[in-house]
Design a protein around this motif. Structure first.
Motif, PDB file in Angstrom:
ATOM      1  N   ALA A   1      -4.950 -14.477  -9.890  1.00  0.00           N
ATOM      2  CA  ALA A   1      -4.072 -13.441 -10.443  1.00  0.00           C
ATOM      3  C   ALA A   1      -3.545 -12.505  -9.365  1.00  0.00           C
ATOM      4  O   ALA A   1      -4.151 -12.333  -8.310  1.00  0.00           O
ATOM      5  N   VAL A   2      -2.405 -11.888  -9.671  1.00  0.00           N
ATOM      6  CA  VAL A   2      -1.885 -10.785  -8.859  1.00  0.00           C
ATOM      7  C   VAL A   2      -2.532  -9.518  -9.404  1.00  0.00           C
ATOM      8  O   VAL A   2      -2.436  -9.233 -10.592  1.00  0.00           O
ATOM      9  N   TRP A   3      -3.201  -8.767  -8.538  1.00  0.00           N
ATOM     10  CA  TRP A   3      -3.867  -7.525  -8.917  1.00  0.00           C
ATOM     11  C   TRP A   3      -3.020  -6.352  -8.452  1.00  0.00           C
ATOM     12  O   TRP A   3      -2.569  -6.309  -7.312  1.00  0.00           O
ATOM     13  N   LEU A   4      -2.835  -5.362  -9.339  1.00  0.00           N
ATOM     14  CA  LEU A   4      -2.091  -4.152  -9.016  1.00  0.00           C
ATOM     15  C   LEU A   4      -2.955  -2.955  -9.404  1.00  0.00           C
ATOM     16  O   LEU A   4      -3.314  -2.808 -10.578  1.00  0.00           O
ATOM     17  N   TYR A   5      -3.302  -2.138  -8.432  1.00  0.00           N
ATOM     18  CA  TYR A   5      -4.195  -0.999  -8.642  1.00  0.00           C
ATOM     19  C   TYR A   5      -3.405   0.307  -8.624  1.00  0.00           C
ATOM     20  O   TYR A   5      -2.751   0.630  -7.636  1.00  0.00           O
TER      21      TYR A   5
ATOM     22  N   THR B   1       3.238   4.844 -10.741  1.00  0.00           N
ATOM     23  CA  THR B   1       2.831   3.974 -11.854  1.00  0.00           C
ATOM     24  C   THR B   1       4.015   3.167 -12.370  1.00  0.00           C
ATOM     25  O   THR B   1       3.895   1.965 -12.629  1.00  0.00           O
ATOM     26  N   ARG B   2       5.169   3.785 -12.506  1.00  0.00           N
ATOM     27  CA  ARG B   2       6.351   3.063 -12.995  1.00  0.00           C
ATOM     28  C   ARG B   2       6.731   1.939 -12.048  1.00  0.00           C
ATOM     29  O   ARG B   2       7.033   0.832 -12.476  1.00  0.00           O
ATOM     30  N   ARG B   3       6.717   2.184 -10.734  1.00  0.00           N
ATOM     31  CA  ARG B   3       7.034   1.125  -9.766  1.00  0.00           C
ATOM     32  C   ARG B   3       6.011  -0.005  -9.861  1.00  0.00           C
ATOM     33  O   ARG B   3       6.364  -1.181  -9.786  1.00  0.00           O
ATOM     34  N   LEU B   4       4.744   0.345 -10.062  1.00  0.00           N
ATOM     35  CA  LEU B   4       3.694  -0.663 -10.163  1.00  0.00           C
ATOM     36  C   LEU B   4       3.870  -1.509 -11.426  1.00  0.00           C
ATOM     37  O   LEU B   4       3.761  -2.738 -11.381  1.00  0.00           O
ATOM     38  N   VAL B   5       4.154  -0.858 -12.548  1.00  0.00           N
ATOM     39  CA  VAL B   5       4.364  -1.582 -13.809  1.00  0.00           C
ATOM     40  C   VAL B   5       5.578  -2.504 -13.689  1.00  0.00           C
ATOM     41  O   VAL B   5       5.535  -3.662 -14.134  1.00  0.00           O
TER      42      VAL B   5
ATOM     43  N   TYR C   1      -1.530  -1.772  -4.105  1.00  0.00           N
ATOM     44  CA  TYR C   1      -2.336  -0.564  -4.236  1.00  0.00           C
ATOM     45  C   TYR C   1      -1.439   0.664  -4.121  1.00  0.00           C
ATOM     46  O   TYR C   1      -0.676   0.777  -3.157  1.00  0.00           O
ATOM     47  N   VAL C   2      -1.547   1.585  -5.095  1.00  0.00           N
ATOM     48  CA  VAL C   2      -0.827   2.851  -5.023  1.00  0.00           C
ATOM     49  C   VAL C   2      -1.788   3.978  -5.412  1.00  0.00           C
ATOM     50  O   VAL C   2      -2.666   3.790  -6.255  1.00  0.00           O
ATOM     51  N   THR C   3      -1.610   5.149  -4.781  1.00  0.00           N
ATOM     52  CA  THR C   3      -2.465   6.284  -5.106  1.00  0.00           C
ATOM     53  C   THR C   3      -1.901   7.572  -4.546  1.00  0.00           C
ATOM     54  O   THR C   3      -1.026   7.569  -3.681  1.00  0.00           O
ATOM     55  N   THR C   4      -2.428   8.673  -5.058  1.00  0.00           N
ATOM     56  CA  THR C   4      -2.387   9.976  -4.410  1.00  0.00           C
ATOM     57  C   THR C   4      -3.804  10.171  -3.897  1.00  0.00           C
ATOM     58  O   THR C   4      -4.765   9.923  -4.639  1.00  0.00           O
ATOM     59  N   ALA C   5      -3.962  10.585  -2.661  1.00  0.00           N
ATOM     60  CA  ALA C   5      -5.304  10.704  -2.085  1.00  0.00           C
ATOM     61  C   ALA C   5      -6.170  11.665  -2.899  1.00  0.00           C
ATOM     62  O   ALA C   5      -5.715  12.717  -3.322  1.00  0.00           O
ATOM     63  N   ARG C   6      -7.425  11.262  -3.096  1.00  0.00           N
ATOM     64  CA  ARG C   6      -8.376  12.088  -3.843  1.00  0.00           C
ATOM     65  C   ARG C   6      -8.896  13.235  -2.981  1.00  0.00           C
ATOM     66  O   ARG C   6      -9.218  14.299  -3.477  1.00  0.00           O
ATOM     67  N   PHE C   7      -8.985  13.009  -1.671  1.00  0.00           N
ATOM     68  CA  PHE C   7      -9.426  14.053  -0.738  1.00  0.00           C
ATOM     69  C   PHE C   7      -8.855  13.733   0.637  1.00  0.00           C
ATOM     70  O   PHE C   7      -8.419  12.608   0.890  1.00  0.00           O
ATOM     71  N   LEU C   8      -8.840  14.734   1.510  1.00  0.00           N
ATOM     72  CA  LEU C   8      -8.364  14.531   2.874  1.00  0.00           C
ATOM     73  C   LEU C   8      -9.490  13.944   3.718  1.00  0.00           C
ATOM     74  O   LEU C   8     -10.641  14.316   3.575  1.00  0.00           O
TER      75      LEU C   8
ATOM     76  N   LEU D   1       0.854  -1.184   0.000  1.00  0.00           N
ATOM     77  CA  LEU D   1       0.000   0.000   0.000  1.00  0.00           C
ATOM     78  C   LEU D   1       0.887   1.231   0.000  1.00  0.00           C
ATOM     79  O   LEU D   1       1.725   1.392   0.885  1.00  0.00           O
ATOM     80  N   GLU D   2       0.705   2.077  -0.998  1.00  0.00           N
ATOM     81  CA  GLU D   2       1.481   3.311  -1.099  1.00  0.00           C
ATOM     82  C   GLU D   2       0.555   4.488  -1.321  1.00  0.00           C
ATOM     83  O   GLU D   2      -0.314   4.447  -2.193  1.00  0.00           O
ATOM     84  N   ILE D   3       0.738   5.543  -0.523  1.00  0.00           N
ATOM     85  CA  ILE D   3       0.001   6.789  -0.686  1.00  0.00           C
ATOM     86  C   ILE D   3       1.055   7.885  -0.780  1.00  0.00           C
ATOM     87  O   ILE D   3       1.654   8.266   0.217  1.00  0.00           O
ATOM     88  N   SER D   4       1.318   8.330  -1.999  1.00  0.00           N
ATOM     89  CA  SER D   4       2.412   9.267  -2.266  1.00  0.00           C
ATOM     90  C   SER D   4       1.909  10.476  -3.036  1.00  0.00           C
ATOM     91  O   SER D   4       0.832  10.437  -3.640  1.00  0.00           O
ATOM     92  N   PRO D   5       2.713  11.539  -3.069  1.00  0.00           N
ATOM     93  CA  PRO D   5       2.344  12.720  -3.859  1.00  0.00           C
ATOM     94  C   PRO D   5       2.327  12.419  -5.361  1.00  0.00           C
ATOM     95  O   PRO D   5       2.743  11.341  -5.798  1.00  0.00           O
TER      96      PRO D   5
END
Length: 161
Positions: free
Chosen positions: A72-76, A17-21, A93-100, A7-11
């Motif tokens: 399957a291995v799922w990568l979001y 995306t590159r790390r996930l790919v 799972y990786v993302t930048t938060a959509r809202f606080l 789980l990654e939540i980064s700016p």
């Protein structure tokens, strides 16, 4: 109990995306059926398909019969911004938060981010831009052009109010 792998939540613009790919390619090259869920599925598809990886735009996308969805291995990628995302055993799972969010949202709520944090033992990874000069200029531009909450989410990678 379900366990997720990552789980990654980064700016923004920090290489999520590159790390996930790259992780998806490692799984596929090791013979694991692999599914990448990303809004960038269309431009990523040629690179991913060369490794036998299925790329779909959101969690509701159709997966070909060649890939058993349960095995399957799922990568979001950017999961906080898409529909149909599920908490899956061993998924990434990786993302930048959509809202606080408020603390109550996380500790008492049942939103996806809260579910993932709980499942991952309240831990997540955070990466920042590797080039300090570039990051400093990006941060300065965002600070001038966005509201404080957006700056905290997009540049600092925060998700709590």
């Amino acid at each position: 109990m379900t366990r997720i792998a990552y789980l990654e939540i980064s700016p923004r613009q920090t290489g999520k995306t590159r790390r996930l790919v790259d992780a998806a390619k490692r799984f596929a090259d090791a013979g694991r059926p692999t599914i990448v869920v990303s809004a960038l599925a269309k431009p990523l598809r040629p690179e991913l398909e060369r490794h036998g990886i299925v790329a779909i735009r959101d969690g509701n996308g159709r997966v070909p019969e060649t890939h058993d969805v349960d095995d399957a291995v799922w990568l979001y990628d950017e999961f906080d911004w898409m529909d149909g995302v599920k908490v899956r055993e061993g998924a990434y799972y990786v993302t930048t938060a959509r809202f606080l969010r408020t603390a109550e949202d996380l500790f008492e709520g049942d939103g996806l981010l809260a579910q993932l944090l709980k499942t991952n033992g309240w831990r997540c990874e955070k990466h920042f831009e590797c080039d300090p000069k570039l990051y400093r200029y990006m941060a300065a531009d965002f600070r001038r052009s966005t509201d404080p909450d957006a700056f905290r989410r997009l540049v600092l990678g925060e998700f709590l109010k």
